[in-house]
Write an enzyme that holds these catalytic residues in place. Structure first.
Site, short mmCIF file in Angstrom:
data_model
loop_
_atom_site.label_atom_id
_atom_site.label_comp_id
_atom_site.label_asym_id
_atom_site.label_seq_id
_atom_site.Cartn_x
_atom_site.Cartn_y
_atom_site.Cartn_z
N HIS A 160 2.65 -14.00 -7.00
CA HIS A 160 1.45 -14.22 -6.19
C HIS A 160 0.27 -13.39 -6.69
O HIS A 160 -0.82 -13.48 -6.14
CB HIS A 160 1.72 -13.86 -4.73
CG HIS A 160 2.00 -12.40 -4.51
ND1 HIS A 160 2.98 -11.72 -5.19
CD2 HIS A 160 1.42 -11.49 -3.69
CE1 HIS A 160 2.99 -10.46 -4.79
NE2 HIS A 160 2.06 -10.30 -3.89
N TRP B 54 -1.16 -6.72 -7.02
CA TRP B 54 -1.29 -5.79 -8.14
C TRP B 54 0.01 -5.06 -8.44
O TRP B 54 0.35 -4.83 -9.60
CB TRP B 54 -2.42 -4.80 -7.90
CG TRP B 54 -2.67 -3.92 -9.08
CD1 TRP B 54 -2.56 -2.56 -9.15
CD2 TRP B 54 -3.05 -4.34 -10.40
NE1 TRP B 54 -2.85 -2.10 -10.42
CE2 TRP B 54 -3.16 -3.18 -11.21
CE3 TRP B 54 -3.32 -5.59 -10.98
CZ2 TRP B 54 -3.52 -3.24 -12.56
CZ3 TRP B 54 -3.67 -5.65 -12.32
CH2 TRP B 54 -3.77 -4.47 -13.09
N ASN B 55 0.79 -4.68 -7.41
CA ASN B 55 2.06 -4.02 -7.67
C ASN B 55 2.98 -4.91 -8.50
O ASN B 55 3.63 -4.47 -9.45
CB ASN B 55 2.75 -3.64 -6.36
CG ASN B 55 2.02 -2.55 -5.61
OD1 ASN B 55 1.45 -1.64 -6.21
ND2 ASN B 55 2.00 -2.64 -4.30
N HIS C 20 0.82 -1.20 0.00
CA HIS C 20 0.00 0.00 0.00
C HIS C 20 0.86 1.26 0.00
O HIS C 20 0.55 2.24 -0.67
CB HIS C 20 -0.91 0.01 1.23
CG HIS C 20 -1.93 -1.08 1.25
ND1 HIS C 20 -3.29 -0.85 1.13
CD2 HIS C 20 -1.80 -2.43 1.37
CE1 HIS C 20 -3.95 -2.00 1.17
NE2 HIS C 20 -3.06 -2.97 1.32
N ASP D 160 -5.54 6.06 1.49
CA ASP D 160 -5.73 4.64 1.19
C ASP D 160 -7.17 4.26 1.50
O ASP D 160 -7.77 4.73 2.47
CB ASP D 160 -4.77 3.80 2.03
CG ASP D 160 -4.77 2.34 1.62
OD1 ASP D 160 -5.70 1.60 2.03
OD2 ASP D 160 -3.85 1.91 0.90
N GLN E 234 -6.20 -11.34 -5.33
CA GLN E 234 -5.21 -11.89 -6.26
C GLN E 234 -5.79 -12.84 -7.31
O GLN E 234 -5.26 -12.95 -8.40
CB GLN E 234 -4.08 -12.53 -5.46
CG GLN E 234 -3.27 -11.49 -4.68
CD GLN E 234 -2.39 -12.08 -3.60
OE1 GLN E 234 -2.22 -13.30 -3.51
NE2 GLN E 234 -1.85 -11.22 -2.75
N GLU F 40 4.49 -4.40 -12.29
CA GLU F 40 5.93 -4.43 -12.52
C GLU F 40 6.29 -5.45 -13.60
O GLU F 40 7.19 -5.23 -14.42
CB GLU F 40 6.66 -4.71 -11.21
CG GLU F 40 6.60 -3.52 -10.25
CD GLU F 40 7.06 -3.84 -8.84
OE1 GLU F 40 7.65 -4.93 -8.65
OE2 GLU F 40 6.85 -3.01 -7.95
#
Length: 486
Positions: free
Chosen positions: A361, A364-365, A21, A124, A386, A369
């Site tokens: 896994h 989202w990050n 986050h 957030d 996920q 990437e």
């Protein structure tokens, strides 16, 4: 002078205290601070300011930290637990959430010391108390959810339709109202629809209610990645959706500094990768907070070994470390396997030409990437949203292959599930992604094109660059309205 003070904006960014986050919001802080007449303050705690400070410590960049003391010991947490990944046990997650909620009063106590006064709050999603703070100081509040429009639209349609109600956990259903046919089971749904012992339905409903009270939502994505889903979500939100990502590209020159100090130098990784052929190395990392069962991780290691591909494996489990030593695994793979203990310079690794597949896994990050680095993915979703991210990568984008995971393993409940994926499943998915046949070539072609588009999106005139300008103008207009009406 009066016109100048009206034009100047001060964005107050409040990330949730967890790497997945905080890191993208730190990237956003840097991106915003590079724009004319914009100052940024990131609200966090002392240890997190030290952890993430290097990326923002640039000459002439109008961005800083407001450090709030974290009440760890007041709620029964060990001293120094200022981030979710620092908790010694998931059983402390609810106490951690209580401590995070207590930051509201600490922030408001020093609110008037902020100079210039904040123009807006970017919060957030999982900090619902910021809605009350925004109301108290009559500030616009923008939500940052760090997820895709695909995920947002799925959540909305699932909530409205309740299509999964009454179904057995393993029975498939179609998510209604989407541009693509997406099938799920109840056991694959995120925590909002699939309760965990480490959160409460009351807290999740409070999150939902305060999201609806926001003036809009910032999305860490780019429109071309999921255009139909962006269009549909904008309809729901009255156009107040700003895709300004991929945010990881905004710190391209600081790739090795994001998150923590890596346990291996960037140079060591690059030298190892330089010694292997282009496109043949598999990079395996299951995220910063995933707590996969040790026996399940061993199956992952055996699958990497059985694939016969060179690989980098990021390991954070002591029991697996013991197995690596006792089984002779590291000795067996020493010529083609690099094991990284702890934090890895992931962006640097993924951007190296020797990487041909990313076993992820599906956080989202990490997905973004992988996309930015033009790398096809081997998807192994664990929890949270996920499984939705996997559907986007495998079915919609066509740039990934799943290992076959069938259900969410809630964070902190891993021991209940044991070993579900075998080494043969891992090997099969790796070989399919790395295949040099027609399917493999097409998958790599799609991945390469998406990566190019992602990089164009953040450039001058790109879709994300334009959306950033629109977000800033929206806040400027709201502040002008407040100054005239006040």
């Amino acid at each position: 002078m009066a016109s100048k003070s009206i034009n100047e904006l001060h964005f107050l960014l409040i990330p949730y205290l967890a790497p997945g986050h905080t890191i993208p919001m730190i990237d956003m802080a840097k991106l915003l601070a590079q724009q004319p007449d914009v100052t940024v303050t990131v609200v966090t705690t002392p240890l997190n300011a030290v952890r993430y400070g290097p990326v923002l410590n640039k000459p002439g960049l109008p961005v800083g930290f407001l450090q709030l003391p974290f009440p760890a010991m007041e709620v029964g947490l060990p001293e120094g637990c200022e981030s979710l990944d620092a908790l010694p046990s998931p059983d402390l997650a609810l106490k951690f959430a209580d401590a995070v909620d207590m930051l509201q009063s600490k922030l408001e106590q020093c609110f008037k010391t902020l100079s210039p006064p904040p123009s807006c709050i970017v919060s957030d999603k999982y900090l619902p108390w910021t809605a009350d703070t925004a109301d108290k100081y009559q500030l616009p509040r923008v939500i940052f959810d760090g997820m895709s429009c695909f995920k947002q639209l799925c959540d909305h349609n699932l909530y409205e339709s309740k299509v999964f109600d009454g179904l057995p956990e393993s029975e498939t259903f179609v998510v209604p109202g989407l541009p693509d046919r997406i099938e799920l089971t109840r056991s694959q749904l995120p925590v909002e629809f699939n309760p965990s012992t480490h959160t409460t339905s009351e807290r999740l409903e409070r999150v939902r209610e305060t999201v609806l009270r926001s003036v809009g939502i910032v999305i860490n994505s780019f429109e071309e990645l999921e255009q139909e889903y962006v269009n549909e979500y904008k309809k729901l939100k009255g156009g107040k959706v700003w895709c300004i990502g991929p945010l990881s590209l905004c710190t391209y020159n600081d790739k090795a500094q994001r998150g923590k100090i890596a346990s291996i130098s960037e140079q060591q990784c690059m030298e190892w990768l330089d010694s292997h052929p282009h496109g043949l190395v598999v990079y395996a990392c299951l995220g910063s907070v995933s707590r996969v069962n040790p026996m399940q991780l061993i199956e992952l290691g055996l699958g990497l070994e059985a694939s016969d591909h060179p690989f980098i494996w990021v390991i954070r489990d002591r029991e697996v470390e013991q197995w690596i030593v006792e089984s002779g695994f590291e000795e067996r793979v020493k010529d083609r396997g690099l094991l990284i203990r702890g934090w890895a310079p992931q962006l640097s690794i993924l951007s190296h030409p020797s990487i041909g597949g990313f076993l992820t896994h599906c956080g989202w990050n990490s997905i973004l990437e992988g996309v930015c680095s033009c790398v096809p993915m081997i998807t192994w979703p664990q929890f949270a949203e996920q499984f939705l991210n996997e559907k986007l990568v495998v079915q919609v984008l066509g740039t990934g292959v799943g290992v076959g995971a069938q259900f969410v393993v809630h964070w902190g409940e891993e021991e209940k599930f044991g070993v579900k994926m075998k080494s043969v499943d891992v090997k099969k998915a790796i070989l399919k992604v790395m295949d040099s046949g027609i399917e493999g070539i097409e998958r790599r072609k799609k991945a390469k094109e998406l990566g190019k588009i992602a990089n164009r999106a953040i450039e001058e005139g790109g879709s994300s660059h334009m959306n950033l300008k629109l977000l800033i103008q929206q806040i400027r207009d709201m502040n002008l309205h407040r100054s005239y009406s006040g």
